[in-house]
Design a protein around this motif. Structure first.
Motif, PDB file in Angstrom:
ATOM      1  N   SER A   1       0.741  -1.087   0.190  1.00 39.87           N
ATOM      2  CA  SER A   1       0.030   0.032  -0.049  1.00 39.87           C
ATOM      3  C   SER A   1       0.743   1.319  -0.113  1.00 39.87           C
ATOM      4  N   GLU A   2       0.382   2.542  -0.356  1.00 45.16           N
ATOM      5  CA  GLU A   2       1.141   3.526  -0.234  1.00 45.16           C
ATOM      6  C   GLU A   2       1.493   4.011   1.128  1.00 45.16           C
ATOM      7  N   GLN A   3       0.335   3.855   1.909  1.00 40.04           N
ATOM      8  CA  GLN A   3       0.473   4.479   3.539  1.00 40.04           C
ATOM      9  C   GLN A   3       0.642   3.299   4.500  1.00 40.04           C
ATOM     10  N   THR A   4       1.003   3.572   5.535  1.00 38.77           N
ATOM     11  CA  THR A   4       1.340   2.567   6.404  1.00 38.77           C
ATOM     12  C   THR A   4       0.454   2.569   7.936  1.00 38.77           C
ATOM     13  N   HIS A   5      -0.439   1.743   8.381  1.00 43.04           N
ATOM     14  CA  HIS A   5      -1.199   1.828   9.256  1.00 43.04           C
ATOM     15  C   HIS A   5      -0.278   1.634  10.684  1.00 43.04           C
ATOM     16  N   LEU A   6      -0.789   2.469  11.626  1.00 47.46           N
ATOM     17  CA  LEU A   6       0.124   2.496  12.771  1.00 47.46           C
ATOM     18  C   LEU A   6      -1.015   2.300  13.983  1.00 47.46           C
ATOM     19  N   MET A   7      -0.875   1.200  14.808  1.00 47.28           N
ATOM     20  CA  MET A   7      -1.740   1.020  15.865  1.00 47.28           C
ATOM     21  C   MET A   7      -0.944   0.690  17.208  1.00 47.28           C
ATOM     22  N   LEU A   8      -1.090   1.439  18.277  1.00 45.13           N
ATOM     23  CA  LEU A   8      -0.395   1.372  19.569  1.00 45.13           C
ATOM     24  C   LEU A   8      -1.535   0.967  20.429  1.00 45.13           C
ATOM     25  N   ALA A   9      -1.276   0.284  21.442  1.00 45.78           N
ATOM     26  CA  ALA A   9      -2.287  -0.206  22.577  1.00 45.78           C
ATOM     27  C   ALA A   9      -1.576  -0.744  23.679  1.00 45.78           C
ATOM     28  N   GLN A  10      -2.350  -0.747  24.698  1.00 42.52           N
ATOM     29  CA  GLN A  10      -2.147  -1.518  26.019  1.00 42.52           C
ATOM     30  C   GLN A  10      -3.352  -1.741  26.648  1.00 42.52           C
ATOM     31  N   LEU A  11      -3.593  -2.411  27.809  1.00 47.78           N
ATOM     32  CA  LEU A  11      -4.747  -2.601  28.639  1.00 47.78           C
ATOM     33  C   LEU A  11      -4.913  -1.348  29.441  1.00 47.78           C
ATOM     34  N   GLY A  12      -6.551  -1.012  29.063  1.00 49.08           N
ATOM     35  CA  GLY A  12      -6.743   0.042  29.783  1.00 49.08           C
ATOM     36  C   GLY A  12      -7.673  -0.184  30.999  1.00 49.08           C
ATOM     37  N   ILE A  13      -8.861   0.065  31.134  1.00 51.17           N
ATOM     38  CA  ILE A  13      -9.908  -0.010  32.500  1.00 51.17           C
ATOM     39  C   ILE A  13     -11.104  -0.740  31.860  1.00 51.17           C
ATOM     40  N   ASP A  14     -11.707  -1.284  32.987  1.00 55.36           N
ATOM     41  CA  ASP A  14     -12.973  -1.831  32.830  1.00 55.36           C
ATOM     42  C   ASP A  14     -13.960  -0.472  33.221  1.00 55.36           C
ATOM     43  N   ARG A  15     -15.298  -0.750  32.810  1.00 57.46           N
ATOM     44  CA  ARG A  15     -16.216   0.362  32.759  1.00 57.46           C
ATOM     45  C   ARG A  15     -16.329   0.910  34.147  1.00 57.46           C
ATOM     46  N   ARG A  16     -16.235   0.144  35.198  1.00 57.69           N
ATOM     47  CA  ARG A  16     -16.743   0.752  36.721  1.00 57.69           C
ATOM     48  C   ARG A  16     -15.194   1.495  37.386  1.00 57.69           C
ATOM     49  N   ASP A  17     -14.209   1.420  36.592  1.00 58.84           N
ATOM     50  CA  ASP A  17     -12.789   2.066  37.188  1.00 58.84           C
ATOM     51  C   ASP A  17     -13.389   3.175  37.896  1.00 58.84           C
ATOM     52  N   PRO A  18     -12.550   3.807  39.067  1.00 56.54           N
ATOM     53  CA  PRO A  18     -13.070   4.983  39.666  1.00 56.54           C
ATOM     54  C   PRO A  18     -12.361   6.210  38.852  1.00 56.54           C
ATOM     55  N   ASP A  19     -11.323   5.531  37.955  1.00 59.40           N
ATOM     56  CA  ASP A  19     -10.487   6.867  37.383  1.00 59.40           C
ATOM     57  C   ASP A  19     -11.315   6.944  36.038  1.00 59.40           C
ATOM     58  N   TYR A  20     -12.434   6.419  35.793  1.00 59.06           N
ATOM     59  CA  TYR A  20     -12.879   6.662  34.310  1.00 59.06           C
ATOM     60  C   TYR A  20     -13.021   8.075  33.905  1.00 59.06           C
TER      61      TYR A  20
END
Length: 488
Positions: A291-310
């Motif tokens: 392809s002409e372009q490159t897809h970049l995806m960066l990730a790590q585990l985040g939170i569940d929906r009830r996390d107090p830091d949401y």
């Protein structure tokens, strides 16, 4: 889960809110202060105050079969919206990838005495709308219809039969399998999709979130009608359901309506919650794609929906890369250097820890430098936190657009489904924005640093192997993007 929200739209969103009050397509939020009948308020009349959100007055109870109900009376329009949310997403596939998706897709393909055409005609003749979908955490089935008894009752009867007594006809199953298999062939030509599939596999390993909701080329052909019936009996049980209802109904009418739906479902308890995933191995991998372009995806585990830091993470991410134009990522990667059409970040909070992801695509010869730039921007943001101006501007934008989250009956029924499914407090919509507005720079910085680590990123790229070039320096007038539609 297809779990992609309306909190981003600022003044454009407020204009839409004003339009909703007169179009009668749906019920809209009341004006911020009393207005004369038939008079549209201007934004200047808000006098610097955040527009008001509808007072939902959520009522809740449980049906005799164990379904959780959340109801909001909305007499403004003679209609109702009903949504059933089941813990029946692909995380419940139990070693058969695609089972949850196929079960949900087959709901309206046949019931006793009716095929797919008769079901569609039944809803259409009543002016009713049926919709359904399956995701990682959940599966949903929805009905919208007029609330007049002569429409409501036959529409509800048909809906309850579709959700409670699907026959899973063999001919329809073969047709849908062929469609899914054709989709797999199309995915092979989509570098972004290939990168996403590998990213989730690396991020989640053996966890139920690892495999795609649609299954794969090996699993789909082997799924039989008996497996769909067994999954439906288990995962579409009343005890595994949240029933959200919004509309022109009294409490007694609402109770009768949900009792009819609940009684039509299989009998059974709620399924166990999904276990938390193990941390993945950090590092980068590459998919060679012409392809002409490159897809970049960066990730790590985040939170569940009830996390107090949401709330803090939501606000922090809006500043970093979740709010479109004006974010750190868009400013540095697109506006100053012209490296991409768009770059976005986000937390997908689910029953278990969902991913935090950054994704973009750029010219292949600049992909290595762009990847390093994004990683450096994340590291700097975690070390420094947002500025006071960034915090204040984003708070103001969120306060202005938040009424859209309850601007229509369809929006409200979606919010009720989320509140019920993730066991959030009934006053969640009231407290969430208050929590956001109360946050300071140090709290946002600390929350982001608690949950994100630039050295723990799982990175997947997809594109051609080409010689790399240095990035252009930041500029007030970066080089124009190439013409044409970017590759996806």
């Amino acid at each position: 889960m297809n779990e992609r929200n309306a909190l981003r739209y600022g003044l454009l969103g407020l204009a839409l809110l004003v339009l909703l009050t007169v179009t009668r397509e749906d019920a809209a939020a009341p004006p911020a202060k009393p207005a004369e009948a038939g008079k549209l308020e201007s934004l200047t009349e808000l006098n610097g105050q955040a527009p008001t959100r509808r007072d939902l007055q959520i009522q809740t109870w449980q049906t005799a079969e164990g379904a959780k109900v959340l109801f909001v009376a909305a007499p403004q329009l003679p209609m109702f919206d009903l949504r059933l949310t089941f813990a029946a997403g692909s995380s419940q596939d139990d070693g058969v990838p695609g089972l949850a998706m196929l079960t949900n897709a087959m709901l309206n393909e046949g019931v006793p005495g009716k095929d797919v055409g008769a079901i569609a005609a039944g809803f259409e003749n009543l002016g009713a709308q049926f919709s359904n979908g399956a995701y990682r955490d959940m599966a949903v089935a929805s009905l919208r219809a007029l609330s007049a008894p002569e429409i409501r009752e036959p529409a509800l009867k048909l809906f309850a039969t579709v959700v409670g007594q699907p026959t899973f006809p063999e001919d329809a199953l073969g047709r849908i399998k062929n469609q899914v298999m054709a989709g797999f062939e199309y995915q092979k030509q989509d570098p972004g999709k290939l990168a996403s599939l590998e990213l989730f596999q690396r991020l989640y390993g053996e966890h139920p979130y690892a495999h795609p909701s649609d299954g794969n080329e090996t699993s789909i052909p082997a799924i039989g009608r008996e497996q769909l019936q067994a999954f439906h009996a288990k995962a579409y049980a009343a005890g595994n359901a949240v029933i959200a209802l919004v509309g022109d109904l009294s409490r007694s009418e609402a109770e009768a309506l949900v009792a009819q739906v609940s009684a039509a479902l299989p009998k059974g308890p709620a399924l166990p919650r999904i276990a938390q995933p193990e941390p993945p191995q950090a590092g980068a991998s590459h998919i060679d794609f012409p392809s002409e372009q490159t897809h970049l995806m960066l990730a790590q585990l985040g939170i569940d929906r009830r996390d107090p830091d949401y709330a803090a993470l939501y606000l922090g991410n809006q500043i970093f890369g979740g709010g479109g134009f004006g974010t750190r990522l868009m400013e540095e990667v697109r506006e100053k250097r012209g490296l991409t059409y768009g770059v976005y970040s986000g937390f997908s909070a689910m029953q278990a820890r969902g991913p935090f992801m950054i994704n973009l695509q750029t010219r292949a010869e600049l992909s290595a430098g762009t990847l390093q730039l994004v990683k450096d921007l994340l590291r700097d943001y975690l070390e420094e936190g947002p500025t006071q101006k960034e915090l204040d501007d984003t708070k103001r934008e969120l306060a202005g657009s938040f009424p859209l989250s309850t601007a229509s009956n369809a929006a409200i029924v979606g919010q009720l489904g989320t509140i019920g499914f993730y066991d959030l407090p009934l006053d969640y919509l009231e407290t969430f924005m208050a929590q956001v507005q109360a946050l300071d720079v140090e709290q946002v910085k600390a929350a982001m640093a608690r949950h994100l680590d630039p050295d723990s990123l799982v990175i997947v790229t997809a594109g051609p192997d080409v010689a790399q070039q240095p990035l252009p320096p930041p500029s007030d007038k970066p080089a124009e993007q190439p013409t044409g539609v970017p590759e996806h």
